[in-house]
Write a protein that holds these residues in place. Structure first.
Motif, PDB file in Angstrom:
ATOM      1  N   LEU A 227       0.784  -1.418  -0.035  1.00 34.59           N
ATOM      2  CA  LEU A 227      -0.340  -0.058  -0.027  1.00 34.59           C
ATOM      3  C   LEU A 227       0.512   1.341   0.130  1.00 34.59           C
ATOM      4  O   LEU A 227       1.713   1.067   1.084  1.00 34.59           O
ATOM      5  CB  LEU A 227      -1.104   0.643   1.308  1.00 34.59           C
ATOM      6  N   ALA A 230       0.819   6.026   1.637  1.00 33.41           N
ATOM      7  CA  ALA A 230      -1.068   5.205   3.010  1.00 33.41           C
ATOM      8  C   ALA A 230      -0.872   6.607   4.124  1.00 33.41           C
ATOM      9  O   ALA A 230      -2.536   6.526   4.314  1.00 33.41           O
ATOM     10  CB  ALA A 230      -0.346   4.173   4.357  1.00 33.41           C
ATOM     11  N   THR A 233      -4.566   7.436   3.334  1.00 38.75           N
ATOM     12  CA  THR A 233      -6.045   6.718   3.838  1.00 38.75           C
ATOM     13  C   THR A 233      -6.678   7.744   4.588  1.00 38.75           C
ATOM     14  O   THR A 233      -6.245   8.369   5.574  1.00 38.75           O
ATOM     15  CB  THR A 233      -5.690   5.355   3.703  1.00 38.75           C
ATOM     16  N   GLN A 237     -10.172   3.331   6.072  1.00 39.98           N
ATOM     17  CA  GLN A 237      -9.551   2.158   5.170  1.00 39.98           C
ATOM     18  C   GLN A 237      -8.387   1.614   5.434  1.00 39.98           C
ATOM     19  O   GLN A 237      -8.698   0.888   4.747  1.00 39.98           O
ATOM     20  CB  GLN A 237      -9.312   3.712   3.877  1.00 39.98           C
ATOM     21  N   ILE A 238      -7.310   2.622   5.871  1.00 36.41           N
ATOM     22  CA  ILE A 238      -5.812   1.452   6.279  1.00 36.41           C
ATOM     23  C   ILE A 238      -6.698   0.139   6.637  1.00 36.41           C
ATOM     24  O   ILE A 238      -6.316  -0.953   7.327  1.00 36.41           O
ATOM     25  CB  ILE A 238      -5.150   2.750   6.960  1.00 36.41           C
ATOM     26  N   ILE A 253       3.526  -1.085   4.079  1.00 36.56           N
ATOM     27  CA  ILE A 253       2.966   0.169   3.580  1.00 36.56           C
ATOM     28  C   ILE A 253       3.896   1.402   3.880  1.00 36.56           C
ATOM     29  O   ILE A 253       4.077   1.021   5.124  1.00 36.56           O
ATOM     30  CB  ILE A 253       1.834   0.459   5.316  1.00 36.56           C
ATOM     31  N   LEU A 270      -2.606   6.263   8.381  1.00 38.85           N
ATOM     32  CA  LEU A 270      -1.720   6.074   8.571  1.00 38.85           C
ATOM     33  C   LEU A 270      -1.274   6.471   9.986  1.00 38.85           C
ATOM     34  O   LEU A 270      -0.288   6.049  10.489  1.00 38.85           O
ATOM     35  CB  LEU A 270      -0.326   6.127   7.931  1.00 38.85           C
TER      36      LEU A 270
END
Length: 313
Positions: A227, A230, A233, A237-238, A253, A270
């Motif tokens: 990902l 990040a 996000t 979402q994460i 990530i 994140l």
């Protein structure tokens, strides 16, 4: 006399044959008792069974060399036929080789920490400013896993946060709308895999590139999943992405906390993930700094200038 056909399935045959079939001519001179001809990805050999077995063994070693190093030269061929190690084999710490034959490996202490964390954990967070090699090294590790068959597929994803409603105004179908946001991932892959092979892998879904929204409901097994970006996000979402992890899967990530494109009122997923997950067994966290920047020297100066401006504000 016997005849045999050797099929080169997973490499670009032009790399093995050489420009103007130069490598093939070297092989013909080294095996004068054999009649050797090549067409497309098939080498046709006619001759003595014992010498043909030796030739076939050398071609297989050459194939593995091309698969690993994306390159082979006259000297490598002579070393292989003599049963000696090639110069490329002597280079240590290489993840994979670029299409030009350039070794891709760590270029700083923290980059090496990223590689070590990947080997020691199933999930790794790599956080740092632009140009520190987070994405490039991550994709190199994924390509290596694919070549060594420790993973069956690579799955790459990015949030298209900066797009928002604008996606609908971009021309083309959904793939055309999304591709601009995924271009950095394509760039890295194109540097490590021949174009024809990359296209074939994408058509067979061995390599999948998809926006984050397309991950919901999936279980990602036997894969290296990356990902990128990040920091863009949301926490939801994460969390959704991280819980897609299946058996025999590694996740990387990457993100840069100085380049958050979310609305100022929205918390970065994140940032929250690092707070919640740091210290959990099996999860590695690597922080890269401006000292790890491997792009043009101006990138370091730009990062420094913006950091100074942010402090003043």
């Amino acid at each position: 006399m016997i005849e045999k056909h050797i099929v080169l399935e997973d490499i670009d045959p032009v790399m093995l044959y050489g420009t103007g079939n130069g490598h093939l001519q070297i092989l013909k001179s080294l095996f004068p008792k054999l009649r050797i001809a090549a067409r497309d990805n098939v080498i046709r050999v006619l001759g003595d069974e014992e010498e043909m077995a030796q030739f076939e063994e050398n071609v297989e070693t050459m194939r593995k060399h091309v698969l690993k190093y994306n390159n082979i030269n006259d000297e490598d061929i002579l070393d292989i036929v003599k049963g000696q190690k090639t110069k490329a084999d002597a280079v240590k710490g290489v993840i994979v080789y670029s299409l030009s034959g350039r070794p891709i490996k760590s270029r700083s202490e923290n980059q090496q920490k990223l590689i070590d964390a990947y080997e020691e954990n199933d999930m790794v967070f790599a956080v740092g400013p632009a140009g520190t090699g987070k994405t490039y090294l991550s994709i190199a590790l994924a390509v290596k896993a694919l070549k060594e068959k420790t993973a069956k597929r690579i799955i790459l994803s990015r949030p298209a946060v900066e797009a928002g409603e604008k996606l609908g105004f971009l021309p083309g179908d959904m793939k055309d709308k999304i591709d601009p946001y995924l271009q950095p991932l394509y760039d890295a892959l194109e540097d490590m895999l021949p174009a024809v092979k990359l296209q074939d892998m994408m058509e067979k879904h061995i390599i999948q590139i998809a926006p984050l929204a397309f991950m919901r409901g999936r279980t990602l097994s036997d894969a290296v999943v990356i990902l990128d970006e990040a920091q863009n996000t949301t926490p939801a979402q994460i969390r959704m992405f991280l819980t897609r992890m299946g058996w025999n899967t590694k996740m990387i990530i990457t993100g840069d906390m100085t380049q958050i494109d979310l609305p100022k009122t929205q918390l970065s997923g994140l940032k929250e993930a690092l707070r919640v997950l740091t210290g959990i067994e099996g999860i590695g966290v690597v922080e890269l700094t401006k000292k790890d920047i491997v792009r043009h020297k101006l990138v370091t100066r730009i990062v420094n200038a913006y950091e100074a401006a942010d402090k003043k504000e």
